[in-house]
Design a protein around this motif. Sequence first.
Motif: not given
Length: 199
Positions: A182-199
Motif C-alpha cells: 500500500k502507498g503512492a507510486y510513480i508509473l512510467k512507460s516510455g516518456k509518459a508518467v503518472t502517480k497512483v495510490i494503492i490502498k
Amino acid sequence: CMRDNAPASVDVDYTAITDDYRFHMAVKTASPISFGIELVGQTGGAAKFSAGAGGVAAAGFEPNITPNFVSDGNTWNVLDIPVSDLRAYGFMNRGTFRGNFFNIISPDQGTGWTIGIDAVFFYNPEPAGIVNPDADTKLKVLVTNQIVEVLNATAPIEVYNIAGVKVKVSEKPVFGVDELNKGAYILKSGKAVTKVIIK
C-alpha cells in the motif's frame, strides 16, 4: 449483470455500443484449458469465442482470441476486442436490455481451476483526428481492488516508490495490486508518467 439491480422493471439502452467501441476485461487463471466467453446480444445474436491456454473451449466458441495467454494463476491478461470483431463472432446488441450481459463457460468443472475477472466494460477510444496534447506525457491508469492497468502503455511499465527507487518492472500493461505494498507510486512507460495510490 450490467447493473446491480438487474433484472428490474426498466431496461438499459445499449444502442450507443457501435463498431467504434471496444470490449475490455482483465482475466487470470491457472487452467491449462481455454474457457468460453459469451457476450449476449439479441436473441440468437450472442458473440461466442474462447480465451486462455489451449484451443477452443467447446464447439461453437471459435476462435481462441488469446494465443499468448499466460495461465500461471498469477498473471493478469487483458482482452481488448473491437465490437466490429465481436459482430464477426455473432454479436448483435439490442436497443434495450436487462439482466446478464456476458457469461464465462468453465473449461472443465472437474479440475477445480478458478478464473479471476476484473475491469469488464465497453468503451469508446478517442475519435480519430483528435489530438490529446498530454498523450505522450500522461499515462491513463485503471486501478481496481485487483489490478493496475496502464491503458496507453507504449513500453514496459516501470514502478517507482516515492523515494524514487524502482520497485517493479512489468513487460505487460497489467499486473496485480497484490504485487505492491500500500502507498503512492510513480508509473512510467516510455516518456509518459503518472502517480497512483494503492490502498
